[in-house]
Scaffold this motif. Structure first.
Motif, PDB file in Angstrom:
ATOM      1  N   TRP A   1       0.849  -1.204   0.000  1.00 18.15           N
ATOM      2  CA  TRP A   1       0.000   0.000   0.000  1.00 18.15           C
ATOM      3  C   TRP A   1       0.873   1.238   0.000  1.00 18.15           C
TER       4      TRP A   1
ATOM      5  N   LEU B   1      -3.866  10.472  -3.613  1.00 18.21           N
ATOM      6  CA  LEU B   1      -4.595   9.569  -4.503  1.00 18.21           C
ATOM      7  C   LEU B   1      -3.635   8.811  -5.409  1.00 18.21           C
ATOM      8  N   GLU B   2      -2.687   9.503  -5.978  1.00 17.82           N
ATOM      9  CA  GLU B   2      -1.767   8.880  -6.926  1.00 17.82           C
ATOM     10  C   GLU B   2      -0.980   7.731  -6.294  1.00 17.82           C
TER      11      GLU B   2
ATOM     12  N   GLN C   1      -1.718   5.920  -3.540  1.00 20.41           N
ATOM     13  CA  GLN C   1      -2.565   4.781  -3.174  1.00 20.41           C
ATOM     14  C   GLN C   1      -3.049   4.032  -4.407  1.00 20.41           C
ATOM     15  N   TYR C   2      -3.252   4.773  -5.475  1.00 23.86           N
ATOM     16  CA  TYR C   2      -3.621   4.143  -6.742  1.00 23.86           C
ATOM     17  C   TYR C   2      -2.467   3.314  -7.289  1.00 23.86           C
TER      18      TYR C   2
ATOM     19  N   LEU D   1      -3.734  -0.316  -5.818  1.00 25.41           N
ATOM     20  CA  LEU D   1      -4.748  -0.650  -6.829  1.00 25.41           C
ATOM     21  C   LEU D   1      -4.056  -1.106  -8.115  1.00 25.41           C
ATOM     22  N   ARG D   2      -3.308  -0.206  -8.731  1.00 20.36           N
ATOM     23  CA  ARG D   2      -2.611  -0.580  -9.964  1.00 20.36           C
ATOM     24  C   ARG D   2      -1.648  -1.740  -9.713  1.00 20.36           C
TER      25      ARG D   2
ATOM     26  N   SER E   1      -8.314  -5.394   1.474  1.00 21.11           N
ATOM     27  CA  SER E   1      -9.112  -4.178   1.331  1.00 21.11           C
ATOM     28  C   SER E   1      -9.594  -3.759   2.721  1.00 21.11           C
TER      29      SER E   1
ATOM     30  N   ALA F   1      -9.640   9.795  -1.096  1.00 26.75           N
ATOM     31  CA  ALA F   1      -8.731   8.984  -1.909  1.00 26.75           C
ATOM     32  C   ALA F   1      -8.661   7.548  -1.411  1.00 26.75           C
ATOM     33  N   TYR F   2      -8.632   7.383  -0.099  1.00 25.31           N
ATOM     34  CA  TYR F   2      -8.582   6.048   0.495  1.00 25.31           C
ATOM     35  C   TYR F   2      -9.813   5.229   0.090  1.00 25.31           C
TER      36      TYR F   2
ATOM     37  N   CYS G   1      -9.951   4.222  -3.687  1.00 25.31           N
ATOM     38  CA  CYS G   1      -9.027   3.138  -4.045  1.00 25.31           C
ATOM     39  C   CYS G   1      -9.486   1.802  -3.487  1.00 25.31           C
ATOM     40  N   LYS G   2     -10.014   1.793  -2.262  1.00 23.08           N
ATOM     41  CA  LYS G   2     -10.494   0.529  -1.687  1.00 23.08           C
ATOM     42  C   LYS G   2     -11.720   0.014  -2.443  1.00 23.08           C
TER      43      LYS G   2
END
Length: 281
Positions: free
Chosen positions: A103, A127-128, A130-131, A135-136, A161, A173-174, A177-178
């Motif tokens: 994370w 955001l960037e 965490q993404y 996520l990515r 998650s 943002a959290y 992404c979740k």
């Protein structure tokens, strides 16, 4: 639970916290666990994290009866992730379990804006990051795992998650992404089911990570005794990994405490934590 001896697992972000606990929970059943992360030394870390790194986690796995293998990997770099999977397959011939736990929000938590700050006053990097890792990185690792698991006609992918995917938690943002992680689990599960590969989003409860233990020293309202240990999360994943019928629920969001009740999993303190579904779902 059945033994995981001979099974090969990759746990991302395994230096500390839930990732380390997952690695230990799989290792205590005999699994070969590749512990990935960037942390090799305590340099630059706060004192309470100085003793956390991929080598320490791997050593503890081996001490529990598994095979711990440290592997330095930056999950923000696709080429490093691709090489990780290539090397694991070359050495082990298979991959049975992938746990996406890494994370990218950790550096922001200490920034003074992660909690109780409206999104327009937070850096876009929140955001960037965490993404990118969370996520990515889950998508990329799942891609490489799927290439192996579909050929095996067997495998398990767990995306760590949290309830923030369903309700407001910490910051915008959290939650975004979740929620996306949960959709990633559902849709990859849809495409992988016919190949015998299960995918789940797993929601831990309140977990006694190193950070939470440190925070509790200054906030007497935190009751560590009521929390889940990080290793408990690993035990829940181990239970899923040993159940050939788990695929019937593939794509679902699972709550660790409810998995524990279904499989009679207990925490390292001998207790079975309660689900937070009623409070947080």
């Amino acid at each position: 639970m059945k033994s995981l001896k001979g099974k090969v697992a990759i746990v991302t972000g395994g230096s500390r916290g839930i990732g380390k606990g997952v690695a230990l929970g799989l290792g205590e059943l005999g699994a070969i666990v590749y512990v990935t992360g960037r942390t090799e030394t305590g340099e630059g870390l706060p004192d309470f994290l100085k003793d956390t790194n991929i080598y320490k986690t791997a050593e503890e796995i081996t001490g529990l009866g598994g095979v711990g293998i440290p592997y330095k990997c930056d999950h923000a770099k696709d080429e490093e992730v691709e090489l990780l999977f290539k090397k694991v397959v070359e050495k082990e011939g298979r991959i049975d379990i992938l746990v996406n736990n890494a994370w990218g929000g950790g550096a922001h938590v200490m920034g003074g804006y992660f909690f109780n700050t409206p999104f327009w006053q937070q850096p876009v990097s929140l955001l960037e990051d965490q993404y990118t890792v969370g996520l990515r990185s889950n998508y990329v690792a799942s891609k490489f795992a799927a290439e192996v698991m579909t050929k095996q006609k067997q495998g398990l992918i767990i995306n760590i998650s949290f309830f923030g995917g369903r309700r407001y938690w910490n910051n915008v943002a959290y939650g975004v992404c979740k929620a996306a992680v949960d959709k990633l689990s559902a849709d990859t599960a849809h495409e992988l089911k016919d190949y015998g590969v299960s995918v789940f989003s797993l929601y831990p409860g309140n977990v006694s990570t190193e950070g939470m233990l440190e925070y509790a020293k200054y906030d007497k309202g935190i009751d560590i005794e009521k929390m889940e240990s990080p290793q408990f999360i690993g035990r829940c994943i181990a239970a899923l990994a040993t159940d050939e019928k788990a695929i019937k629920d593939t794509g679902k969001i699972l709550i660790a405490a409810e998995v524990a009740k279904a499989y009679d999993v207990i925490d390292i303190d001998g207790k079975q934590p309660e689900s937070l579904r009623q409070q947080l779902w």
